[in-house]
Design a protein around this motif. Structure first.
Motif, PDB file in Angstrom:
ATOM      1  N   GLN A 270      83.432  10.997  44.016  1.00  0.00           N
ATOM      2  CA  GLN A 270      83.404  11.479  45.393  1.00  0.00           C
ATOM      3  C   GLN A 270      84.811  11.568  45.978  1.00  0.00           C
ATOM      4  N   GLN A 271      85.638  10.574  45.657  1.00  0.00           N
ATOM      5  CA  GLN A 271      87.034  10.643  46.067  1.00  0.00           C
ATOM      6  C   GLN A 271      87.749  11.636  45.143  1.00  0.00           C
ATOM      7  N   ASN A 272      88.053  12.790  45.680  1.00  0.00           N
ATOM      8  CA  ASN A 272      88.540  13.900  44.849  1.00  0.00           C
ATOM      9  C   ASN A 272      89.805  13.554  44.080  1.00  0.00           C
ATOM     10  N   GLN A 273      90.686  12.719  44.677  1.00  0.00           N
ATOM     11  CA  GLN A 273      91.949  12.411  44.002  1.00  0.00           C
ATOM     12  C   GLN A 273      91.748  11.635  42.708  1.00  0.00           C
ATOM     13  N   LEU A 274      90.570  10.998  42.540  1.00  0.00           N
ATOM     14  CA  LEU A 274      90.292  10.251  41.321  1.00  0.00           C
ATOM     15  C   LEU A 274      90.003  11.176  40.137  1.00  0.00           C
ATOM     16  N   ASN A 275      89.791  12.458  40.429  1.00  0.00           N
ATOM     17  CA  ASN A 275      89.428  13.404  39.380  1.00  0.00           C
ATOM     18  C   ASN A 275      90.634  14.114  38.766  1.00  0.00           C
ATOM     19  N   TYR A 276      91.825  13.709  39.153  1.00  0.00           N
ATOM     20  CA  TYR A 276      93.021  14.398  38.689  1.00  0.00           C
ATOM     21  C   TYR A 276      94.008  13.435  38.049  1.00  0.00           C
ATOM     22  N   VAL A 277      94.861  14.001  37.189  1.00  0.00           N
ATOM     23  CA  VAL A 277      95.944  13.247  36.574  1.00  0.00           C
ATOM     24  C   VAL A 277      97.214  14.082  36.717  1.00  0.00           C
ATOM     25  N   ILE A 278      98.326  13.421  37.001  1.00  0.00           N
ATOM     26  CA  ILE A 278      99.612  14.110  37.109  1.00  0.00           C
ATOM     27  C   ILE A 278     100.405  13.848  35.839  1.00  0.00           C
ATOM     28  N   VAL A 279     100.783  14.927  35.160  1.00  0.00           N
ATOM     29  CA  VAL A 279     101.555  14.811  33.925  1.00  0.00           C
ATOM     30  C   VAL A 279     102.914  15.472  34.112  1.00  0.00           C
ATOM     31  N   GLU A 280     103.883  14.958  33.390  1.00  0.00           N
ATOM     32  CA  GLU A 280     105.239  15.512  33.442  1.00  0.00           C
ATOM     33  C   GLU A 280     105.645  15.945  32.044  1.00  0.00           C
ATOM     34  N   ILE A 281     105.980  17.235  31.908  1.00  0.00           N
ATOM     35  CA  ILE A 281     106.405  17.772  30.617  1.00  0.00           C
ATOM     36  C   ILE A 281     107.856  17.370  30.382  1.00  0.00           C
ATOM     37  N   LEU A 282     108.105  16.661  29.292  1.00  0.00           N
ATOM     38  CA  LEU A 282     109.451  16.172  28.997  1.00  0.00           C
ATOM     39  C   LEU A 282     110.203  17.125  28.056  1.00  0.00           C
ATOM     40  N   ASN A 283     109.497  17.681  27.084  1.00  0.00           N
ATOM     41  CA  ASN A 283     110.115  18.616  26.130  1.00  0.00           C
ATOM     42  C   ASN A 283     109.104  19.696  25.780  1.00  0.00           C
ATOM     43  N   SER A 284     109.591  20.900  25.536  1.00  0.00           N
ATOM     44  CA  SER A 284     108.707  21.998  25.151  1.00  0.00           C
ATOM     45  C   SER A 284     109.371  22.823  24.056  1.00  0.00           C
ATOM     46  N   ARG A 285     108.560  23.277  23.107  1.00  0.00           N
ATOM     47  CA  ARG A 285     109.054  24.107  22.010  1.00  0.00           C
ATOM     48  C   ARG A 285     108.097  25.285  21.811  1.00  0.00           C
ATOM     49  N   PRO A 286     108.398  26.418  22.438  1.00  0.00           N
ATOM     50  CA  PRO A 286     107.538  27.591  22.273  1.00  0.00           C
ATOM     51  C   PRO A 286     107.917  28.393  21.031  1.00  0.00           C
ATOM     52  N   LYS A 287     106.951  29.105  20.474  1.00  0.00           N
ATOM     53  CA  LYS A 287     107.214  29.956  19.311  1.00  0.00           C
ATOM     54  C   LYS A 287     106.222  31.110  19.318  1.00  0.00           C
ATOM     55  N   THR A 288     106.745  32.323  19.140  1.00  0.00           N
ATOM     56  CA  THR A 288     105.898  33.510  19.087  1.00  0.00           C
ATOM     57  C   THR A 288     105.794  33.979  17.641  1.00  0.00           C
ATOM     58  N   LYS A 289     104.567  34.153  17.177  1.00  0.00           N
ATOM     59  CA  LYS A 289     104.333  34.621  15.806  1.00  0.00           C
ATOM     60  C   LYS A 289     103.474  35.875  15.848  1.00  0.00           C
ATOM     61  N   LEU A 290     103.883  36.891  15.078  1.00  0.00           N
ATOM     62  CA  LEU A 290     103.136  38.142  15.007  1.00  0.00           C
ATOM     63  C   LEU A 290     102.389  38.225  13.681  1.00  0.00           C
ATOM     64  N   ASN A 291     101.093  38.438  13.761  1.00  0.00           N
ATOM     65  CA  ASN A 291     100.280  38.627  12.565  1.00  0.00           C
ATOM     66  C   ASN A 291      99.871  40.099  12.472  1.00  0.00           C
ATOM     67  N   VAL A 292     100.155  40.732  11.338  1.00  0.00           N
ATOM     68  CA  VAL A 292      99.824  42.138  11.145  1.00  0.00           C
ATOM     69  C   VAL A 292      98.743  42.249  10.068  1.00  0.00           C
ATOM     70  N   LYS A 293      97.659  42.910  10.423  1.00  0.00           N
ATOM     71  CA  LYS A 293      96.555  43.114   9.483  1.00  0.00           C
ATOM     72  C   LYS A 293      95.980  44.506   9.699  1.00  0.00           C
ATOM     73  N   ASN A 294      95.984  45.309   8.630  1.00  0.00           N
ATOM     74  CA  ASN A 294      95.475  46.686   8.684  1.00  0.00           C
ATOM     75  C   ASN A 294      96.160  47.504   9.776  1.00  0.00           C
ATOM     76  N   GLY A 295      97.462  47.301   9.929  1.00  0.00           N
ATOM     77  CA  GLY A 295      98.228  48.076  10.895  1.00  0.00           C
ATOM     78  C   GLY A 295      98.049  47.658  12.337  1.00  0.00           C
ATOM     79  N   ALA A 296      97.391  46.517  12.567  1.00  0.00           N
ATOM     80  CA  ALA A 296      97.175  46.020  13.925  1.00  0.00           C
ATOM     81  C   ALA A 296      97.894  44.685  14.095  1.00  0.00           C
TER      82      ALA A 296
END
Length: 396
Positions: A270-296
């Motif tokens: 019922q207390q809405n604030q109990l339904n949430y968590v606050i997280v802090e992102i310390l490090n991030s490593r993104p990577k984009t990968k392309l998969n090609v199959k049958n020309g798509a």
């Protein structure tokens, strides 16, 4: 071919000893604009002498240049300049120091080796035909004295409200918005674009930019962050919320500092604030990968995140079982936000992640045949988030 040294008048720039008139003038114009990518130089032949056409690709009309200058010159290289049938308005001969302003106005400059004067053609694009008018922004970008480091943002509502804002935090509104946008970048709300970095994207239609979107509270005398504006070429086509903007910057690799998220858990207290968590992102490593199959092509966006739990009202974070469950819920929450972000980008046809550029680099033939200028919604994009919890409080 005979080369002649140029004799400048007192109000012109001095030439370098040993250089021809053509070389000195070309060097003067190139130095004035630095490494601007869309200042084009076209070599021509005029009266059997070398000549150069200078113009800006983004503000000059290429059709006018082709039909009114290049075609007549190529067909009639022996004609006197005044006898060539021009359809573009030919201005009077100009001096070297006048070429900078002429180019910034969209004119094309003709320099001929054996001519003392330079010729200017009115080849400016008809901006009334363009859906967006960026002529003022473009002028700042090309002006050697322009504020290239100035921040760029989109106002939701009337721009005049932003100009007339009676804020009380600084003496000048310009300083207020500068600090406001810097704060948004520091907290991961916005991309960090300025005039110099965004103009090539808006004017040359390569990778699509995302710009800060703010609205003005005239009664509260403050600006408020909305999120980011999505662009397709030079048109605004959609917007992201603040959480979606943060996820986009993580996926694009644009965040260099810590960023926080408020994530909803599966609890339904019922207390809405109990339904949430606050997280802090310390490090991030993104990577984009392309998969090609049958020309798509299918794009896969992988994102590895290391984070800590900053606040969880329920506490009890010493339980490994609870931490595992919470980690799964955080992963699900952030993944859901990431999917919404990608969906909005595709709906707005905004290639802010540079997917087409990736295809062009790694699968060039496929890009030329199928994916050149393709709508981003035509490319399936999958998101894979992997989270690692480093600690769960201010002590551990």
């Amino acid at each position: 071919m005979k080369r002649r040294l140029i004799n400048y008048k007192s109000n012109e720039q001095p030439s370098d000893i040993g250089k021809s008139a053509l070389e000195c003038r070309v060097e003067f114009i190139k130095d004035a604009f630095g490494n601007t990518e869309d200042l084009l130089m076209l070599p021509i032949l005029y009266h059997e002498e070398k000549g150069i056409l200078f113009y800006f690709e983004t503000i000059s009309d290429s059709e006018k240049i082709q039909e009114s200058i290049l075609v007549p010159l190529s067909k009639n290289p022996e004609l006197d300049f005044g006898d060539i049938p021009y359809t573009a308005e030919t201005k009077s001969k100009i001096k070297l120091e006048d070429t900078i302003n002429a180019l910034l106005q969209g004119n094309t400059i003709l320099i001929v080796q054996e001519e003392d004067d330079l010729f200017s053609f009115n080849t400016k694009k008809d901006l009334s035909r363009s859906p967006q008018d960026y002529s003022e922004l473009d002028y700042v970008y090309r002006n050697p004295k322009g504020a290239l480091g100035a921040k760029v943002a989109i106002i939701e509502g009337k721009a005049m409200d932003a100009i007339r804002l009676k804020q009380e935090e600084t003496d000048l509104n310009g300083r207020y918005y500068d600090e406001f946008l810097k704060s948004g970048v520091a907290t991961g709300f916005y991309t960090d674009y300025n005039v110099q970095s965004v103009c090539p994207l808006l004017l040359k239609h390569t990778k699509d930019p995302l710009l800060p979107l703010i609205k003005i509270h005239s009664k509260g005398h403050r600006a408020e962050s909305v999120g980011m504006a999505l662009f397709n070429n030079d048109k605004m086509t959609g917007k992201l919320t603040i959480p979606e903007s943060k996820v986009f910057i993580l996926l694009s690799g644009g965040i260099k500092q810590k960023v926080s998220f408020l994530v909803r858990t599966k609890h339904r207290y019922q207390q809405n604030q109990l339904n949430y968590v606050i997280v802090e992102i310390l490090n991030s490593r993104p990577k984009t990968k392309l998969n090609v199959k049958n020309g798509a092509v299918t794009a896969k966006l992988a994102l590895k995140l290391q984070y800590r739990i900053r606040e969880y009202p329920k506490n009890h974070l010493s339980s490994s079982l609870l931490l595992k469950q919470l980690n799964n819920e955080i992963n699900a929450g952030l993944t859901n936000t990431a999917k919404k972000t990608i969906s909005k980008l595709q709906e707005a046809n905004c290639d802010g992640l540079g997917i087409e550029e990736e295809i062009k680099v790694h699968h060039h033939r496929l890009w030329e045949g199928k994916y050149k200028n393709v709508a981003i919604k035509e490319i399936p994009i999958k998101v894979d988030l992997q989270l690692e919890l480093l600690n769960s409080g201010i002590i551990n």
